[in-house]
Design an enzyme around this catalytic site. Structure first.
Site, PDB file in Angstrom:
ATOM      1  N   GLY A  92      -7.372  20.721  18.828  1.00 13.53           N
ATOM      2  CA  GLY A  92      -6.995  22.133  18.823  1.00 13.53           C
ATOM      3  C   GLY A  92      -7.470  22.835  20.071  1.00 13.53           C
ATOM      4  N   GLY A  93      -7.547  24.143  20.017  1.00 12.30           N
ATOM      5  CA  GLY A  93      -7.884  24.921  21.204  1.00 12.30           C
ATOM      6  C   GLY A  93      -9.378  25.068  21.453  1.00 12.30           C
ATOM      7  CD  GLN A 138      -2.836   1.302   2.381  1.00 12.51           C
ATOM      8  OE1 GLN A 138      -3.436   2.330   2.600  1.00 12.51           O
ATOM      9  NE2 GLN A 138      -3.006   0.240   3.138  1.00 12.51           N
ATOM     10  CD  GLU A 171      -1.789   2.152   8.163  1.00 12.51           C
ATOM     11  OE1 GLU A 171      -1.541   2.398   6.972  1.00 12.51           O
ATOM     12  OE2 GLU A 171      -1.816   3.031   9.038  1.00 12.51           O
ATOM     13  CG  ASP A 186       0.549   0.918   4.584  1.00 10.35           C
ATOM     14  OD1 ASP A 186       1.768   0.853   4.761  1.00 10.35           O
ATOM     15  OD2 ASP A 186      -0.211  -0.039   4.741  1.00 10.35           O
TER      16      ASP A 186
HETATM   17  N1  CAO Z   1      12.017 -10.018  -9.250  1.00 10.46           N
HETATM   18  C1  CAO Z   1      12.677 -10.807  -8.376  1.00 10.46           C
HETATM   19  N2  CAO Z   1      12.555 -10.680  -7.041  1.00 10.46           N
HETATM   20  C2  CAO Z   1      11.721  -9.737  -6.567  1.00 10.46           C
HETATM   21  C3  CAO Z   1      11.007  -8.894  -7.434  1.00 10.46           C
HETATM   22  C4  CAO Z   1      11.181  -9.067  -8.846  1.00 10.46           C
HETATM   23  N3  CAO Z   1      10.543  -8.310  -9.725  1.00 10.46           N
HETATM   24  N4  CAO Z   1      10.263  -8.075  -6.682  1.00 10.46           N
HETATM   25  C5  CAO Z   1      10.503  -8.392  -5.399  1.00 10.46           C
HETATM   26  N5  CAO Z   1      11.394  -9.397  -5.308  1.00 10.46           N
HETATM   27  C6  CAO Z   1      11.927 -10.019  -4.108  1.00 10.46           C
HETATM   28  C7  CAO Z   1      12.695  -9.056  -3.238  1.00 10.46           C
HETATM   29  O1  CAO Z   1      13.966  -8.799  -3.742  1.00 10.46           O
HETATM   30  C8  CAO Z   1      12.729  -9.827  -1.910  1.00 10.46           C
HETATM   31  O2  CAO Z   1      13.756 -10.785  -1.983  1.00 10.46           O
HETATM   32  P1  CAO Z   1      14.863 -10.964  -0.809  1.00 10.46           P
HETATM   33  O3  CAO Z   1      14.095 -11.199   0.444  1.00 10.46           O
HETATM   34  O4  CAO Z   1      15.640 -12.145  -1.264  1.00 10.46           O
HETATM   35  O5  CAO Z   1      15.661  -9.722  -0.740  1.00 10.46           O
HETATM   36  C9  CAO Z   1      11.409 -10.567  -1.948  1.00 10.46           C
HETATM   37  O6  CAO Z   1      10.891 -10.426  -3.274  1.00 10.46           O
HETATM   38  C10 CAO Z   1      10.351 -10.106  -0.988  1.00 10.46           C
HETATM   39  O7  CAO Z   1      10.306  -8.682  -0.870  1.00 10.46           O
HETATM   40  P2  CAO Z   1       9.918  -8.049   0.524  1.00 10.46           P
HETATM   41  O8  CAO Z   1      10.818  -8.584   1.593  1.00 10.46           O
HETATM   42  O9  CAO Z   1       9.880  -6.595   0.391  1.00 10.46           O
HETATM   43  O10 CAO Z   1       8.430  -8.573   0.706  1.00 10.46           O
HETATM   44  P3  CAO Z   1       7.737  -9.199   1.995  1.00 10.46           P
HETATM   45  O11 CAO Z   1       6.408  -9.639   1.533  1.00 10.46           O
HETATM   46  O12 CAO Z   1       8.572 -10.202   2.680  1.00 10.46           O
HETATM   47  O13 CAO Z   1       7.584  -7.946   2.992  1.00 10.46           O
HETATM   48  C11 CAO Z   1       6.851  -5.749   3.620  1.00 10.46           C
HETATM   49  C12 CAO Z   1       6.590  -6.996   2.787  1.00 10.46           C
HETATM   50  C13 CAO Z   1       5.807  -4.722   3.266  1.00 10.46           C
HETATM   51  C14 CAO Z   1       6.750  -6.090   5.105  1.00 10.46           C
HETATM   52  C15 CAO Z   1       8.269  -5.226   3.325  1.00 10.46           C
HETATM   53  O14 CAO Z   1       8.405  -5.036   1.935  1.00 10.46           O
HETATM   54  C16 CAO Z   1       8.582  -3.907   4.024  1.00 10.46           C
HETATM   55  O15 CAO Z   1       8.860  -3.862   5.235  1.00 10.46           O
HETATM   56  N6  CAO Z   1       8.600  -2.797   3.275  1.00 10.46           N
HETATM   57  C17 CAO Z   1       8.959  -1.501   3.776  1.00 10.46           C
HETATM   58  C18 CAO Z   1       7.869  -0.928   4.617  1.00 10.46           C
HETATM   59  C19 CAO Z   1       6.566  -0.803   3.865  1.00 10.46           C
HETATM   60  O16 CAO Z   1       6.453  -0.196   2.826  1.00 10.46           O
HETATM   61  N7  CAO Z   1       5.524  -1.327   4.485  1.00 10.46           N
HETATM   62  C20 CAO Z   1       4.181  -1.041   4.004  1.00 10.46           C
HETATM   63  C21 CAO Z   1       3.534  -2.177   3.437  1.00 10.46           C
HETATM   64  S1  CAO Z   1       1.808  -1.854   3.291  1.00 10.46           S
HETATM   65  O17 CAO Z   1       1.179  -2.200   4.772  1.00 10.46           O
END
Ligand code: CAO
Length: 414
Positions: A245-246, A16, A138, A167
């Site tokens: 606010g106030g 998001q 979030e 988010d």
């Molecule tokens: N080709 C190949 N690999 C890809 C890719 C692509 N096009 N797109 C993503 N990947 C891979 C990433 O490189 C990652 O690999 P590694 O773990 O080996 O480095 C993997 O996919 C997973 O990506 P991720 O760790 O970002 O995803 P997740 O689902 O495990 O985590 C989230 C999700 C949101 C917790 C994490 O991305 C995060 O903390 N983001 C920053 C904070 C944020 O924006 N949070 C808001 C989310 S909305 O509530």
């Protein structure tokens, strides 16, 4: 012409926070190319699905006006294509878990080598510090940024808000960072790193609560429901529905509250409009009574005052209360349900609520661009299907021919 026409965004965002940001840029006219993992795509395509095998509303409502390309940025040939895309784009936006792009081999240093003009924008859960490596969603951000500790009623536990301040709030912050960096690039020719931590974004939106934390050292917070009967601890407490606010404010019941969970209205008992409010609720006596006729005298009795206001509001619907109080300049607002908002004609007329057609799910409602530019109105187009524009982008942006695209497919890069 659209405001950001000519700006190309390489959109590595998912879920998001990041998609909120790049969707805004797309509405302002940027060409947003969403890069997704082949076969999988953004995880939200499949989350909270209401129709089997159809992109969820979670995805469609956050990815309007974008193009979708599937690209495996971990394979060697995928990395080569990604490098060429970096050379052709003005902005790289991402919100992967910390270090994900570095692990793919694309550090900020490397990205600058590839394209010194690029703006590299990221959302992370936390900035540098003890939690910098954590994954964040979030509600984690709402808790870590001060939102939850200051939301809810004094006697209850911390509460998270329905508004997605972690988010979507951070996505908004990031979008401002990106356009500001683009503006600076006009003068310097250089790109830069733009980072926004969700904890920081939430804390920014909780600014008034840090204000109150410091006021607390000089005495009780007189506009909080804890005053004068309750006690204050060491930290800004939860204030229920008290105004930030106030001016004293509270949510009061309206006619029908017994069965309608949203039959409520927010009323602000502002000093400037107090006379009219007192008269209309049948308390003309307050106007001459020194116990009531100054804001200072009323401060220790805010709860009693709203009890009296509520006796009157319960006799009318929330919309009738609006009709009576608005001419008296009493600030007030009905508690509107999502159903009411989705049916509100004025929001449809301004494009804040829009109906969008989708080839697989049919028509659905979305929130359009809440930021209205007179010279750059946003038209909301449906979100892309997974990889819908892969060939188009490889051809148009990277100048690849059919044979080269076929090779990329054979290499499983796309
Ligand atoms: N080709 C190949 N690999 C890809 C890719 C692509 N096009 N797109 C993503 N990947 C891979 C990433 O490189 C990652 O690999 P590694 O773990 O080996 O480095 C993997 O996919 C997973 O990506 P991720 O760790 O970002 O995803 P997740 O689902 O495990 O985590 C989230 C999700 C949101 C917790 C994490 O991305 C995060 O903390 N983001 C920053 C904070 C944020 O924006 N949070 C808001 C989310 S909305 O509530």
């Amino acid at each position: 012409m659209k405001a950001l026409e000519g700006v190309r965004v390489l959109d590595m965002t998912h879920v998001q926070s990041g998609p909120t940001c790049t969707q805004l840029l797309a509405w302002f006219g940027a060409d947003v190319i969403k890069v997704e993992r082949p076969g999988k795509g953004d995880a939200t395509r499949g989350q909270l699905r209401d129709i089997p095998d159809v992109d969820s509303l979670y995805f469609t409502m956050l990815n309007h006006n974008k193009r979708s390309v599937t690209l495996n940025t971990k394979s060697e040939s995928g990395k080569a294509l990604f490098t060429r895309l970096l050379q052709s784009c003005d902005v790289l936006a991402e919100n992967f878990a910390p270090g994900a792009l570095d692990r793919m081999g694309f550090s900020w240093e490397r990205i600058q080598e590839i394209n010194p003009r690029i703006i590299y924008a990221s959302v992370k859960g936390f900035g540098p510090g003890p939690y910098e490596d954590c994954k964040v969603y979030e509600n984690v951000a709402q808790c870590a940024g001060g939102g939850a500790s200051t939301t809810g009623f004094p006697e209850g536990p911390p509460v998270v808000a329905g508004a997605q301040i972690g988010d979507s709030g951070t996505g908004l912050h990031l979008a401002l960072g990106i356009v500001t960096a683009l503006f600076q690039r006009e003068k310097t020719g250089r790109g830069q790193r733009v980072e926004c931590a969700m904890q920081d974004g939430v804390l920014n939106l909780c600014r008034v609560k840090l204000r109150d934390q410091q006021r607390l050292t000089h005495g009780p917070l007189k506009e909080y429901p804890q005053y004068p009967h309750g006690t204050f601890g060491a930290a800004t407490p939860r204030a229920g529905n008290a105004s930030g606010g106030g001016q004293p404010g509270w949510i009061v019941k309206c006619k029908g509250w017994e069965t309608d969970p949203d039959a409520y209205i927010y009323v602000i008992a502002q000093a400037a409009a107090f006379d009219g409010l007192a008269r209309v609720i049948g308390h003309e006596d307050w106007l001459t009574d020194p116990e009531w006729n100054t804001p200072e005298a009323r401060l220790p009795k805010i709860d009693e005052m709203f009890d009296e206001i509520e006796k009157w509001t319960q006799t009318l619907t929330k919309f009738e209360v609006m009709e009576v109080l608005n001419p008296l300049n009493v600030p007030c607002g009905p508690v509107l349900s999502m159903k009411e908002l989705s049916e509100e004609p004025s929001l449809r007329a301004t494009g804040t609520v829009v109906e969008v057609d989708h080839p697989e799910r049919g028509p659905y409602l979305s929130v359009g661009n809440p930021i209205k530019l007179s010279d750059s109105p946003a038209d909301v187009r449906r979100s892309p299907l997974l990889g819908e524009h892969t060939d188009e982008v490889l051809r148009e942006v990277l100048g690849m021919d059919d044979a080269a695209i076929a090779q990329a497919r054979a290499d499983r890069a796309v």
